[in-house]
Design an enzyme around this catalytic site. Sequence first.
Site, PDB file in Angstrom:
ATOM      1  N   HIS A  16       0.904  -1.052  -0.007  1.00  0.00           N
ATOM      2  CA  HIS A  16       0.136  -0.120   0.078  1.00  0.00           C
ATOM      3  C   HIS A  16       1.011   1.567   0.052  1.00  0.00           C
ATOM      4  O   HIS A  16       0.738   2.134  -0.797  1.00  0.00           O
ATOM      5  CB  HIS A  16      -0.945  -0.039   1.238  1.00  0.00           C
ATOM      6  CG  HIS A  16      -1.834   1.145   1.398  1.00  0.00           C
ATOM      7  ND1 HIS A  16      -3.180   1.179   1.095  1.00  0.00           N
ATOM      8  CD2 HIS A  16      -1.494   2.536   1.845  1.00  0.00           C
ATOM      9  CE1 HIS A  16      -3.606   2.306   1.352  1.00  0.00           C
ATOM     10  NE2 HIS A  16      -2.673   2.940   1.850  1.00  0.00           N
ATOM     11  N   GLU A  17       1.753   1.388   0.886  1.00  0.00           N
ATOM     12  CA  GLU A  17       2.670   2.603   1.035  1.00  0.00           C
ATOM     13  C   GLU A  17       3.570   2.760  -0.159  1.00  0.00           C
ATOM     14  O   GLU A  17       3.915   3.786  -0.617  1.00  0.00           O
ATOM     15  CB  GLU A  17       3.437   2.627   2.299  1.00  0.00           C
ATOM     16  CG  GLU A  17       2.402   2.637   3.640  1.00  0.00           C
ATOM     17  CD  GLU A  17       1.634   3.662   3.556  1.00  0.00           C
ATOM     18  OE1 GLU A  17       2.086   4.744   3.024  1.00  0.00           O
ATOM     19  OE2 GLU A  17       0.569   3.664   4.013  1.00  0.00           O
ATOM     20  N   HIS A  31       1.949   4.521  -2.753  1.00  0.00           N
ATOM     21  CA  HIS A  31       2.163   5.873  -2.498  1.00  0.00           C
ATOM     22  C   HIS A  31       3.232   6.668  -2.762  1.00  0.00           C
ATOM     23  O   HIS A  31       3.590   7.744  -3.351  1.00  0.00           O
ATOM     24  CB  HIS A  31       1.763   6.150  -1.143  1.00  0.00           C
ATOM     25  CG  HIS A  31       0.253   6.240  -0.699  1.00  0.00           C
ATOM     26  ND1 HIS A  31      -0.628   6.666  -1.368  1.00  0.00           N
ATOM     27  CD2 HIS A  31      -0.500   5.513   0.484  1.00  0.00           C
ATOM     28  CE1 HIS A  31      -2.006   6.468  -0.493  1.00  0.00           C
ATOM     29  NE2 HIS A  31      -1.619   5.677   0.206  1.00  0.00           N
TER      30      HIS A  31
END
Length: 435
Positions: free
Chosen positions: A136-137, A140
């Site tokens: 997920h990160e 980003h």
Amino acid sequence: MSSIILILGFWTFVFICNALLKNYRKYSIRYRDFLENNGVTLSICQVRWYTTRFNRSFVKFVQVQPYMLHLWFSFGVFVGALLMISSIVILCLTLYKAFTQNAPDQVLTPVMPGVNVPWSQVLYYLTTLTISGIFHEFGHAISAVREQVRVNGFGMFLMLIYPGAFVDLYTEHLTVISPLRQLRIFCAGVWHNAVLVLVGLLLLWSLPLLLVPFYVTGQGAVESPLYGSIEPGDTILSLYGCQVYNKQDWYHCISKTLSAPQHGYCSDLLTITRKNSSQGGFYSRGVYHCCKNSTSSRFCFKYVSLSHSKGFACLPARSTMQSRKFCNLPTDCDGPVGVIDYQRRSVLLPMEFPNVLETFLIYLVSLSGALALLNMVPCYALDGQWALFAFVDHTLTSYISQEDQRNMLCNVILTLGTLLLASNIMLALWTLGSV
């Protein structure tokens, strides 16, 4: 309760050790330098790790295929919008069903090791949640570099029993880019979680084909470690004339062969005692009632243990009857039963490997899907908060020219979304506590 005591005991031990090392003269300086040099910080029930070592790796990764990444994260904006709408609809439907049905299906369920996740599967939970958080990160970070927003650093944390990751972006760069470029960054995390879900489902579906050189399926249900006359690895082809080709057939045949007027469900006295809400009972027309003041989702069960102790308990019907092992006598519950679809081609191969891989993929799909859905709820402190502001600025600027008015609209939606999510969490906790 035992799991809570274990968790609190662990963090108490960590807190005491940290305090002693920081204040012990002989080691305090070296210990503090170690924490500072490695980016480790300890606080109450939380440990964090932060580093800048991956910053150059993010830049190099983006330079390989910048245009393909542009298309990749642009599609992620579309997925993020769908997830935001879906999250609102699902949470609203959950609340609606909670007030209109006696026992609605609970979509949002808190995951608590030792409560609704057995300790034997905690490693699956921790591993897949960590992988989901990192991926997920990573989304980003890569999207931010692609949109020329500086990444200050990357970190991981463990809060109570929940692992996670985070990425530190340069805020001033983020605020000056266009709303659409912001959306590519804000939606990148949930888009990557959605990709993990799709990959996990694809691997689950193709697992028999991937393992065909080593394991074979469709030739019976294979016993996992089992107490009794059946040895681990034995293949069951039929049960009282009922053909068994896989583990679903196994469960079907068990249900079919238990043709007695009534059968029981295997449990243990500790679980029965913990879930029992009976405060006495009474006989009426030959039937004993012990759930007089309880909800309609609880039934009165009679139990008989191996030590021949008997009694009545008011238990939640759904969780009690979800047991996959039925019984007619207490001796039918003398040990755990496990069946898998895969039969190994060689005794040198680990029998449990397909089951381990399948369980891992199920956890990965479930947890990554939950992160994707919940993170896009328009709620304060979630990705949905920042994505909502960017969505509104990108789509409604021509209709609502005043920034203050757009911000007010976003804050109203965020307040309602936060209340919606909080209501679902309270409902889930209440449901979990009553089970």
